[in-house]
Design an enzyme around this catalytic site. Structure first.
Site, PDB file in Angstrom:
ATOM      1  N   ASP A  73       0.133   9.937  65.085  1.00  0.00           N
ATOM      2  CA  ASP A  73      -0.293   9.192  66.099  1.00  0.00           C
ATOM      3  C   ASP A  73       0.472   9.431  67.549  1.00  0.00           C
ATOM      4  O   ASP A  73       1.859   9.704  67.402  1.00  0.00           O
ATOM      5  CB  ASP A  73      -0.348   7.871  66.034  1.00  0.00           C
ATOM      6  CG  ASP A  73      -1.788   7.156  65.315  1.00  0.00           C
ATOM      7  OD1 ASP A  73      -2.395   8.157  64.746  1.00  0.00           O
ATOM      8  OD2 ASP A  73      -1.935   6.139  65.237  1.00  0.00           O
ATOM      9  N   HIS A 124      -6.273   9.467  70.722  1.00  0.00           N
ATOM     10  CA  HIS A 124      -5.599   8.105  70.646  1.00  0.00           C
ATOM     11  C   HIS A 124      -5.767   7.187  71.867  1.00  0.00           C
ATOM     12  O   HIS A 124      -4.778   6.359  72.280  1.00  0.00           O
ATOM     13  CB  HIS A 124      -4.250   8.197  70.106  1.00  0.00           C
ATOM     14  CG  HIS A 124      -3.699   6.999  69.621  1.00  0.00           C
ATOM     15  ND1 HIS A 124      -4.207   6.068  68.568  1.00  0.00           N
ATOM     16  CD2 HIS A 124      -2.152   6.467  69.932  1.00  0.00           C
ATOM     17  CE1 HIS A 124      -3.380   5.202  68.291  1.00  0.00           C
ATOM     18  NE2 HIS A 124      -2.213   5.424  68.934  1.00  0.00           N
ATOM     19  N   HIS A 128      -3.127   4.170  75.823  1.00  0.00           N
ATOM     20  CA  HIS A 128      -2.663   3.330  74.532  1.00  0.00           C
ATOM     21  C   HIS A 128      -2.890   1.736  74.864  1.00  0.00           C
ATOM     22  O   HIS A 128      -2.142   0.810  74.205  1.00  0.00           O
ATOM     23  CB  HIS A 128      -1.290   3.326  74.286  1.00  0.00           C
ATOM     24  CG  HIS A 128      -0.983   3.305  72.659  1.00  0.00           C
ATOM     25  ND1 HIS A 128      -0.324   2.108  72.241  1.00  0.00           N
ATOM     26  CD2 HIS A 128      -1.072   3.689  71.738  1.00  0.00           C
ATOM     27  CE1 HIS A 128      -0.134   1.957  71.156  1.00  0.00           C
ATOM     28  NE2 HIS A 128      -0.686   3.167  70.594  1.00  0.00           N
ATOM     29  N   HIS A 218       4.115   8.695  63.176  1.00  0.00           N
ATOM     30  CA  HIS A 218       4.431   8.976  64.785  1.00  0.00           C
ATOM     31  C   HIS A 218       5.255  10.143  64.821  1.00  0.00           C
ATOM     32  O   HIS A 218       6.371   9.911  64.456  1.00  0.00           O
ATOM     33  CB  HIS A 218       4.518   7.590  65.496  1.00  0.00           C
ATOM     34  CG  HIS A 218       3.770   6.771  65.216  1.00  0.00           C
ATOM     35  ND1 HIS A 218       3.953   5.872  64.200  1.00  0.00           N
ATOM     36  CD2 HIS A 218       2.810   6.137  66.179  1.00  0.00           C
ATOM     37  CE1 HIS A 218       2.907   4.946  64.212  1.00  0.00           C
ATOM     38  NE2 HIS A 218       2.356   5.075  65.650  1.00  0.00           N
TER      39      HIS A 218
END
Length: 262
Positions: A73, A124, A128, A218
């Site tokens: 991510d 994504h 965010h 991540h």
């Protein structure tokens, strides 16, 4: 994860700590089943596909093989080139849920490289923000900007999205369906936003891994990429085959608007 990555400054570290706490809370809610949102297991999508479909163009048939999906991510980041090198050496394809602001826009060549090297490019959102806190118009903007940015760089629009902090809703799902996007949650996380200890990251993933699982990492955090070779090697010794999220569902295909969780 933080909405932007600006180096190891004090204010950035404070923001990262606050974001880590929020993500940890969200993670617990998502995996504990404290949501009324209907989710689908990837293996269920596979099982409901035509049993006679021949997997001629797939490197592995997860109806037979012990599969697991490695996902990352909030990249690309300065650590992504090293990650891509590792994945190439290990002959593993992963799924990258890319973040727009300060990531796709900062590392456009890496976005294209991820795609060119055979990884699944997913999104994504742009900045965010928690989608469940936004209006429908704002959700569409978060998604459409990222869709366009990825298509401009790779020639293809993403068909998968991971909602920030795993927060989603029926309303978000309806908008995803409009965009032709399925949402993908996870079954294993190292909480790598809270530690730079690569061995601890590796242990957490190995402890949580299971067949048809989806691993969340991540590639922007310092300790994550160094943990990847050990994760791959250990899981291969356990008989796992690494696949992208769409390969995990094949011969089924991710359905727009659906929310997948192992």
């Amino acid at each position: 994860m933080p909405e932007s990555v600006r180096g190891p400054h004090r204010s950035s570290r404070r923001r990262r700590g606050a974001a880590a706490l929020a993500l940890a809370t969200a993670f617990g809610a998502v995996l504990s089943g404290c949501t009324s949102l209907h989710t689908v297991a990837p293996k269920s999508e596979r099982a409901h596909a035509n049993a006679k479909v021949v997997m001629a163009h797939q490197p592995v048939d997860c109806r037979e093989a012990k599969c697991i999906a490695l996902t990352f991510d909030a990249g690309p980041s300065r650590h992504t080139p090293q990650l891509l090198k590792i994945l190439k050496e290990k002959k593993v394809h992963a799924t990258f849920f890319l973040l727009g602001k300060n990531h796709i826009e900062r590392y456009p060549k890496l976005v294209k490289r991820i795609s060119d090297e055979g990884h699944e490019v997913a999104q994504h959102t742009w900045s965010h923000r928690r989608l469940t806190d936004l209006s429908d118009t704002e959700v569409r903007r978060e998604m459409s900007r990222t869709q366009k940015a990825v298509k401009d760089l790779t020639g293809k629009e993403p068909t998968l999205m991971r909602p920030p902090q795993g927060r989603t809703s029926d309303e978000v799902s309806k908008i995803c369906e409009e965009f032709g996007i399925a949402q993908v949650l996870w079954s294993a996380t190292a909480k790598d936003y809270s530690t730079n200890d690569s061995k601890l990251i590796e242990k957490r993933i190995l402890d949580q891994s299971s067949r048809d699982g989806i691993i969340l990492l991540h590639d922007l955090y310092q300790g994550t990429v160094p943990a990847v070779p050990g994760i791959i090697d250990a899981l291969r010794k356990r008989g796992y085959t690494f696949v992208t999220v769409p390969q995990l569902m094949a011969p089924g295909v991710p359905k727009p608007g659906a929310v997948y969780r192992p």
